[in-house]
Design a protein around this motif. Structure first.
Motif, PDB file in Angstrom:
ATOM      1  N   SER A   4       0.668  -1.094   0.175  1.00 48.26           N
ATOM      2  CA  SER A   4      -0.026  -0.330   0.403  1.00 48.26           C
ATOM      3  C   SER A   4       1.331   0.958   0.209  1.00 48.26           C
ATOM      4  N   ALA A   5       2.392   1.223  -0.500  1.00 50.95           N
ATOM      5  CA  ALA A   5       3.158   2.350  -0.554  1.00 50.95           C
ATOM      6  C   ALA A   5       2.653   3.735  -1.257  1.00 50.95           C
ATOM      7  N   TRP A   6       2.505   5.083  -0.853  1.00 53.98           N
ATOM      8  CA  TRP A   6       2.464   5.822  -1.442  1.00 53.98           C
ATOM      9  C   TRP A   6       2.647   6.311  -3.090  1.00 53.98           C
ATOM     10  N   ILE A   7       3.546   5.733  -2.973  1.00 52.06           N
ATOM     11  CA  ILE A   7       4.777   6.212  -4.088  1.00 52.06           C
ATOM     12  C   ILE A   7       4.577   4.603  -4.894  1.00 52.06           C
ATOM     13  N   ARG A   8       3.865   4.021  -5.821  1.00 54.52           N
ATOM     14  CA  ARG A   8       4.735   3.192  -6.397  1.00 54.52           C
ATOM     15  C   ARG A   8       5.466   3.202  -7.821  1.00 54.52           C
ATOM     16  N   PRO A   9       6.100   2.248  -8.350  1.00 52.89           N
ATOM     17  CA  PRO A   9       6.712   2.501 -10.042  1.00 52.89           C
ATOM     18  C   PRO A   9       6.149   2.865 -10.819  1.00 52.89           C
ATOM     19  N   GLU A  10       4.878   3.829 -11.289  1.00 48.38           N
ATOM     20  CA  GLU A  10       4.003   3.894 -11.671  1.00 48.38           C
ATOM     21  C   GLU A  10       3.993   4.861 -12.315  1.00 48.38           C
ATOM     22  N   TRP A  11       3.305   5.148 -13.431  1.00 47.21           N
ATOM     23  CA  TRP A  11       2.513   6.321 -14.247  1.00 47.21           C
ATOM     24  C   TRP A  11       1.051   6.803 -13.480  1.00 47.21           C
ATOM     25  N   ASN A  12       1.516   8.266 -12.384  1.00 47.85           N
ATOM     26  CA  ASN A  12       0.372   8.551 -11.509  1.00 47.85           C
ATOM     27  C   ASN A  12       1.375   9.618 -11.439  1.00 47.85           C
ATOM     28  N   ALA A  14       1.254  11.039  -9.111  1.00 48.54           N
ATOM     29  CA  ALA A  14       2.292  11.769  -7.756  1.00 48.54           C
ATOM     30  C   ALA A  14       3.525  11.520  -8.391  1.00 48.54           C
ATOM     31  N   THR A  15       3.691  10.511  -8.986  1.00 45.83           N
ATOM     32  CA  THR A  15       5.341  10.477  -9.273  1.00 45.83           C
ATOM     33  C   THR A  15       5.872  11.405 -10.336  1.00 45.83           C
ATOM     34  N   ILE A  16       5.057  10.970 -11.259  1.00 48.36           N
ATOM     35  CA  ILE A  16       5.738  13.038 -12.559  1.00 48.36           C
ATOM     36  C   ILE A  16       5.100  13.881 -11.924  1.00 48.36           C
ATOM     37  N   ALA A  17       4.141  14.027 -10.625  1.00 50.79           N
ATOM     38  CA  ALA A  17       5.266  15.173 -10.136  1.00 50.79           C
ATOM     39  C   ALA A  17       6.201  14.693  -9.302  1.00 50.79           C
ATOM     40  N   LEU A  18       6.703  14.273  -8.720  1.00 48.69           N
ATOM     41  CA  LEU A  18       7.726  13.849  -8.196  1.00 48.69           C
ATOM     42  C   LEU A  18       9.462  14.094  -9.176  1.00 48.69           C
ATOM     43  N   MET A  19       8.731  13.352 -10.348  1.00 50.52           N
ATOM     44  CA  MET A  19       9.857  13.309 -11.616  1.00 50.52           C
ATOM     45  C   MET A  19      10.120  15.084 -11.731  1.00 50.52           C
ATOM     46  N   VAL A  20       9.401  15.989 -12.565  1.00 50.99           N
ATOM     47  CA  VAL A  20       9.553  17.164 -12.623  1.00 50.99           C
ATOM     48  C   VAL A  20       9.927  17.663 -11.422  1.00 50.99           C
ATOM     49  N   LEU A  21       9.624  17.140 -10.318  1.00 43.97           N
ATOM     50  CA  LEU A  21      10.009  18.334  -9.782  1.00 43.97           C
ATOM     51  C   LEU A  21      11.930  17.805  -9.219  1.00 43.97           C
ATOM     52  N   GLY A  22      11.977  17.236  -9.550  1.00 45.30           N
ATOM     53  CA  GLY A  22      13.331  17.000  -9.184  1.00 45.30           C
ATOM     54  C   GLY A  22      14.465  17.241  -9.700  1.00 45.30           C
ATOM     55  N   PHE A  23      13.402  17.434 -11.841  1.00 49.56           N
ATOM     56  CA  PHE A  23      14.851  17.814 -12.679  1.00 49.56           C
ATOM     57  C   PHE A  23      14.764  18.916 -11.986  1.00 49.56           C
ATOM     58  N   VAL A  24      13.753  19.785 -11.261  1.00 48.03           N
ATOM     59  CA  VAL A  24      13.910  21.577 -11.408  1.00 48.03           C
ATOM     60  C   VAL A  24      14.845  22.068 -10.541  1.00 48.03           C
ATOM     61  N   PRO A  28      20.022  15.169 -11.211  1.00 47.30           N
ATOM     62  CA  PRO A  28      20.214  13.575 -11.254  1.00 47.30           C
ATOM     63  C   PRO A  28      18.782  13.067  -9.712  1.00 47.30           C
ATOM     64  N   LEU A  29      18.055  14.222  -9.266  1.00 46.67           N
ATOM     65  CA  LEU A  29      16.932  12.979  -8.321  1.00 46.67           C
ATOM     66  C   LEU A  29      15.739  13.201  -9.764  1.00 46.67           C
ATOM     67  N   GLY A  30      15.671  13.606 -10.354  1.00 47.61           N
ATOM     68  CA  GLY A  30      14.552  13.584 -11.645  1.00 47.61           C
ATOM     69  C   GLY A  30      15.036  12.428 -12.072  1.00 47.61           C
ATOM     70  N   LEU A  31      16.411  12.135 -12.796  1.00 45.98           N
ATOM     71  CA  LEU A  31      16.834  11.010 -13.592  1.00 45.98           C
ATOM     72  C   LEU A  31      16.354   9.859 -12.585  1.00 45.98           C
ATOM     73  N   ALA A  32      16.801  10.103 -11.380  1.00 43.85           N
ATOM     74  CA  ALA A  32      16.113   8.849 -10.377  1.00 43.85           C
ATOM     75  C   ALA A  32      15.358   8.184  -9.910  1.00 43.85           C
ATOM     76  N   MET A  33      14.472   9.815 -10.375  1.00 46.91           N
ATOM     77  CA  MET A  33      12.832   9.196 -10.010  1.00 46.91           C
ATOM     78  C   MET A  33      12.308   8.999 -11.385  1.00 46.91           C
ATOM     79  N   LEU A  34      12.553   8.954 -12.201  1.00 45.87           N
ATOM     80  CA  LEU A  34      12.538   8.385 -13.743  1.00 45.87           C
ATOM     81  C   LEU A  34      13.252   6.831 -14.179  1.00 45.87           C
ATOM     82  N   ALA A  35      14.461   6.431 -13.283  1.00 44.06           N
ATOM     83  CA  ALA A  35      14.119   4.997 -13.212  1.00 44.06           C
ATOM     84  C   ALA A  35      13.238   4.477 -12.560  1.00 44.06           C
ATOM     85  N   TYR A  36      12.795   5.116 -10.822  1.00 42.88           N
ATOM     86  CA  TYR A  36      12.716   4.099 -10.097  1.00 42.88           C
ATOM     87  C   TYR A  36      11.291   3.717 -11.217  1.00 42.88           C
ATOM     88  N   ILE A  37      10.102   4.812 -11.714  1.00 43.16           N
ATOM     89  CA  ILE A  37       9.230   5.144 -12.561  1.00 43.16           C
ATOM     90  C   ILE A  37       8.979   3.971 -13.758  1.00 43.16           C
TER      91      ILE A  37
END
Length: 144
Positions: A4-12, A14-24, A28-37
């Motif tokens: 029941s994890a809040w952030i799952r490795p899928e396109w939703n 929350a994960t898209i927002a975290l990825m964009v925020l990471g790139f901003v 490397p944080l955005g890239l790590a989030m993309l790899a996780y997704i």
């Protein structure tokens, strides 16, 4: 793993927002989030394969050391009875570890099957709702 994890490795969202925020913030944080997704759902399989590879390497090393394990590097005590008992205990512990690894593998397969069944159930519900909605829309438009 908590299913029941809040952030799952899928396109939703929350994960898209975290990825964009990471790139901003720091690319490397955005890239790590993309790899996780993209690859996050394969992490458990990767870990299991890595552990199996390391275990095979250690088994090979044990085989080449004539079953002595690492005792030839740490040295025996000089007491044959103690060394025999120690060897037997290490073998017993190794057998228990194998049983635990097998139970973990079976549990991972069970959880994976539960997840797949849940996904199938959600998909079937979606299709039923969709078909019911499309059936109602078709009936409503032909009556006008």
């Amino acid at each position: 793993m908590n299913q029941s994890a809040w952030i799952r490795p899928e396109w939703n969202p929350a994960t898209i927002a975290l990825m964009v925020l990471g790139f901003v913030i720091f690319w490397p944080l955005g890239l790590a989030m993309l790899a996780y997704i993209l690859f996050g759902d394969r992490l458990h399989e990767f870990k299991r394969e890595a552990n199996a590879t390391v275990d095979r390497g250690f088994d090979t090393m044990r085989r080449y050391t004539s079953g002595k394990g690492f005792s030839q590097y740490t040295g025996g005590t000089g007491n044959a009875a103690f060394d025999d008992w120690r060897r037997q205990e290490l073998e017993r512990i190794e057998n228990e570890r194998r049983k635990l690894d097998e139970a973990r593998r079976e549990f991972d397969e069970y959880v994976s099957e539960l997840r797949r069944a849940k996904d199938q159930e959600e998909f079937s519900k979606f299709m039923r709702d969709r078909n019911a909605r499309n059936g109602n829309d078709t009936n409503g438009t032909t009556g006008n």
